[in-house]
Design a protein around this motif. Sequence first.
Motif, PDB file in Angstrom:
ATOM      1  N   PHE A 130       0.830  -1.202   0.000  1.00  0.00           N
ATOM      2  CA  PHE A 130       0.000   0.000   0.000  1.00  0.00           C
ATOM      3  C   PHE A 130       0.871   1.261   0.000  1.00  0.00           C
ATOM      4  N   PHE A 131       1.999   1.192   0.706  1.00  0.00           N
ATOM      5  CA  PHE A 131       2.904   2.340   0.748  1.00  0.00           C
ATOM      6  C   PHE A 131       3.408   2.686  -0.647  1.00  0.00           C
ATOM      7  N   ALA A 132       3.697   1.659  -1.457  1.00  0.00           N
ATOM      8  CA  ALA A 132       4.204   1.896  -2.806  1.00  0.00           C
ATOM      9  C   ALA A 132       3.225   2.731  -3.624  1.00  0.00           C
ATOM     10  N   SER A 133       1.941   2.519  -3.404  1.00  0.00           N
ATOM     11  CA  SER A 133       0.931   3.275  -4.148  1.00  0.00           C
ATOM     12  C   SER A 133       0.707   4.660  -3.560  1.00  0.00           C
ATOM     13  N   PHE A 134       0.517   4.724  -2.250  1.00  0.00           N
ATOM     14  CA  PHE A 134       0.181   5.993  -1.618  1.00  0.00           C
ATOM     15  C   PHE A 134       1.366   6.956  -1.598  1.00  0.00           C
ATOM     16  N   ALA A 135       2.587   6.446  -1.450  1.00  0.00           N
ATOM     17  CA  ALA A 135       3.766   7.312  -1.412  1.00  0.00           C
ATOM     18  C   ALA A 135       3.978   8.011  -2.749  1.00  0.00           C
ATOM     19  N   VAL A 136       3.694   7.311  -3.851  1.00  0.00           N
ATOM     20  CA  VAL A 136       3.808   7.921  -5.169  1.00  0.00           C
ATOM     21  C   VAL A 136       2.707   8.950  -5.377  1.00  0.00           C
ATOM     22  N   LYS A 137       1.520   8.637  -4.905  1.00  0.00           N
ATOM     23  CA  LYS A 137       0.381   9.529  -5.145  1.00  0.00           C
ATOM     24  C   LYS A 137       0.503  10.829  -4.365  1.00  0.00           C
ATOM     25  N   MET A 138       1.107  10.807  -3.166  1.00  0.00           N
ATOM     26  CA  MET A 138       1.093  12.026  -2.334  1.00  0.00           C
ATOM     27  C   MET A 138       1.788  13.239  -2.962  1.00  0.00           C
ATOM     28  N   PRO A 139       2.980  13.229  -3.492  1.00  0.00           N
ATOM     29  CA  PRO A 139       3.971  12.159  -3.439  1.00  0.00           C
ATOM     30  C   PRO A 139       4.980  12.439  -2.329  1.00  0.00           C
ATOM     31  N   MET A 140       5.536  11.361  -1.758  1.00  0.00           N
ATOM     32  CA  MET A 140       6.604  11.501  -0.772  1.00  0.00           C
ATOM     33  C   MET A 140       7.955  11.566  -1.484  1.00  0.00           C
ATOM     34  N   TRP A 141       8.913  12.211  -0.830  1.00  0.00           N
ATOM     35  CA  TRP A 141      10.273  12.171  -1.324  1.00  0.00           C
ATOM     36  C   TRP A 141      10.815  10.750  -1.086  1.00  0.00           C
ATOM     37  N   PRO A 142      11.502  10.097  -2.029  1.00  0.00           N
ATOM     38  CA  PRO A 142      11.968  10.569  -3.339  1.00  0.00           C
ATOM     39  C   PRO A 142      11.093  10.087  -4.492  1.00  0.00           C
ATOM     40  N   PHE A 143       9.795   9.843  -4.236  1.00  0.00           N
ATOM     41  CA  PHE A 143       8.893   9.348  -5.278  1.00  0.00           C
ATOM     42  C   PHE A 143       8.147  10.490  -5.965  1.00  0.00           C
ATOM     43  N   HIS A 144       8.689  11.690  -5.862  1.00  0.00           N
ATOM     44  CA  HIS A 144       7.984  12.888  -6.315  1.00  0.00           C
ATOM     45  C   HIS A 144       8.428  13.373  -7.686  1.00  0.00           C
ATOM     46  N   ARG A 145       9.300  12.636  -8.363  1.00  0.00           N
ATOM     47  CA  ARG A 145       9.933  13.172  -9.561  1.00  0.00           C
ATOM     48  C   ARG A 145       8.939  13.492 -10.676  1.00  0.00           C
ATOM     49  N   LEU A 157      -5.430  11.751  -2.103  1.00  0.00           N
ATOM     50  CA  LEU A 157      -5.800  10.342  -2.167  1.00  0.00           C
ATOM     51  C   LEU A 157      -4.777   9.490  -1.429  1.00  0.00           C
ATOM     52  N   GLY A 158      -3.503   9.865  -1.541  1.00  0.00           N
ATOM     53  CA  GLY A 158      -2.460   9.130  -0.832  1.00  0.00           C
ATOM     54  C   GLY A 158      -2.547   9.308   0.666  1.00  0.00           C
ATOM     55  N   GLY A 159      -2.734  10.547   1.126  1.00  0.00           N
ATOM     56  CA  GLY A 159      -2.848  10.800   2.562  1.00  0.00           C
ATOM     57  C   GLY A 159      -4.062  10.116   3.155  1.00  0.00           C
ATOM     58  N   TYR A 160      -5.183  10.169   2.433  1.00  0.00           N
ATOM     59  CA  TYR A 160      -6.389   9.490   2.903  1.00  0.00           C
ATOM     60  C   TYR A 160      -6.152   7.980   2.977  1.00  0.00           C
ATOM     61  N   GLY A 161      -5.459   7.432   1.992  1.00  0.00           N
ATOM     62  CA  GLY A 161      -5.155   6.003   1.998  1.00  0.00           C
ATOM     63  C   GLY A 161      -4.296   5.597   3.184  1.00  0.00           C
ATOM     64  N   PHE A 162      -3.316   6.428   3.517  1.00  0.00           N
ATOM     65  CA  PHE A 162      -2.476   6.141   4.676  1.00  0.00           C
ATOM     66  C   PHE A 162      -3.315   6.073   5.960  1.00  0.00           C
ATOM     67  N   ILE A 163      -4.263   6.998   6.105  1.00  0.00           N
ATOM     68  CA  ILE A 163      -5.099   7.008   7.312  1.00  0.00           C
ATOM     69  C   ILE A 163      -6.067   5.845   7.322  1.00  0.00           C
ATOM     70  N   ARG A 164      -6.760   5.639   6.207  1.00  0.00           N
ATOM     71  CA  ARG A 164      -7.815   4.635   6.151  1.00  0.00           C
ATOM     72  C   ARG A 164      -7.274   3.204   6.201  1.00  0.00           C
ATOM     73  N   PHE A 165      -6.139   2.950   5.543  1.00  0.00           N
ATOM     74  CA  PHE A 165      -5.641   1.579   5.413  1.00  0.00           C
ATOM     75  C   PHE A 165      -4.366   1.343   6.215  1.00  0.00           C
ATOM     76  N   SER A 166      -3.309   2.091   5.929  1.00  0.00           N
ATOM     77  CA  SER A 166      -2.017   1.814   6.555  1.00  0.00           C
ATOM     78  C   SER A 166      -2.095   1.937   8.076  1.00  0.00           C
ATOM     79  N   LEU A 167      -2.598   3.061   8.565  1.00  0.00           N
ATOM     80  CA  LEU A 167      -2.650   3.292  10.009  1.00  0.00           C
ATOM     81  C   LEU A 167      -3.740   2.467  10.681  1.00  0.00           C
ATOM     82  N   SER A 168      -4.876   2.311  10.025  1.00  0.00           N
ATOM     83  CA  SER A 168      -6.032   1.669  10.648  1.00  0.00           C
ATOM     84  C   SER A 168      -6.002   0.152  10.552  1.00  0.00           C
TER      85      SER A 168
END
Length: 502
Positions: free
Chosen positions: A216-231, A255-266
């Motif tokens: 899930f991180f692979a998808s949400f990190a790109v969507k946010m995007p987090m460094w270094p997936f922001h290129r 969408l990425g931040g919401y995914g982190f809250i709804r799935f990764s954290l929960s």
Amino acid sequence: MNPFDHILTLVTFLPLVGAALLLFVPGDEGGKEIARWVALVTSILTFILSLWMWARFDNADAGFQFVENYEWIGNSIGYRMGVDGVSVLFVVLTALLLPACILASWKPIQKRVREYMIVFLVLETMCIGVFSTLDLAMFYVFFEGSLIPMFLIIGIWGGPRRIQAAYKFFFYSFTGTVLMLLAIMTMYWQAGTLDVRALLKFHFDPALQTWLWLAFFASFAVKMPMWPFHRWLPEAHVEAPTAGSVILAAILLKLGGYGFIRFSLSMFPDASLQFAPFVFTLSVAAIVITSLVALVQTDMKKLIAYSSVAHMGFVTMGIFSGNAMAVHGAVFQMISHGIVSAALFLCVGVVYDRMHTREISAYGGLVNRMPNYAVVFMVFTMANVGLPGTSGFIGEFLTMIGTFQVNTWVVFFASLGVILSAAYALWLYRRIIFGALTKESLMGILDLDAREIVVLVPLVVLTIFFGFYPAPILDATAASVHLITDNFGKALSTVQTVASLN
């Protein structure tokens, strides 16, 4: 049957109905005006329905509300809709910004207007669907489906290098979501359902959580995007039309931040606790490094794009701190950033429509010719900096206070980003607005017209209103955030108990 019993379905799919109506609009010159009005009326009706839904939302209820549940494929995949205190705000934010995007595109977009409006309305349905679905299969469809309209917006109506930017955006995002699909399949094999409500109660084995979290991180990190997936982000922003940049920064990144809250954290609290130091490291890197990169940008859109990456660093830092204050701050920061970043890109679009350049060096002294624009741009610049009295301050403050309870060093380095954001934002404002009006090309530039005032003034009001009175957002999220963080706290207590026994 009362149609308002299905308010969430109406809000989600009304834009799709508008898009279907546009298929019957002729593509000639007369059809362009009809297409604009159909899209605008549809988006305004959607926004009104979303406000009505928010007004009926019970802040004291931590569970999902306006639930609709219909079986589709057995009891595993179904049409399941519902919102809690976190997701209802993102539905309203999405519905708020679509009319602004359509108005902002009224004059600049003259090519394939009908198709442009269809794509935007489809994109609205996809984004609202992500926030409102309670079925993991439907979540994947909506989440992945949002790529296609955005790909078309950049690739057809974008700048000179639009094709390269569109493919880079699609490739980065699609690669991450393929891993998420594998994780969804694994979750179904383990839990026997894709109902989000059931999955939130299902305890996945800690060893399995690690792999699911990474997928899930692979998808949400790109969507946010987090460094270094922001290129992909700066190039996508530069080439996208103004309204495309607005939706990209204000909605798609969330969408990425919401995914982190709804799935990764929960759903994966043990793995979230395990990977929290990793996320903190990437968050601090995003805040500091991208802020430094923003300082040397010569293109206004690129500077604001890197600013978005830095602000999303505060969001991920707050989410994985796992306490109520930090998660409250992360949600508030996403809502505030959605308003402020949208407004900043709209401000860039105002001068780009007049001068057809986004180079900072092409401007200077605009306050002499555009005083109203200077005031509006100043409000959003100050909010981007996090000035007290603007919505930008509340999110950053709560996030840092909450994270401070977990890791003081993370907050120390993240606070450097506050200083750097002031540096690049004020530098941008000074170069564009202040100084002598010496460039001949700027002598005839006009101030905001009525359409631009209608688009920007409501965003100014919201930025200041939520800066002084954040209660509507914090009250809506309170019960749901406390439920999420309480469950995460139980996982933390379990880990600490096992560690003490060993």
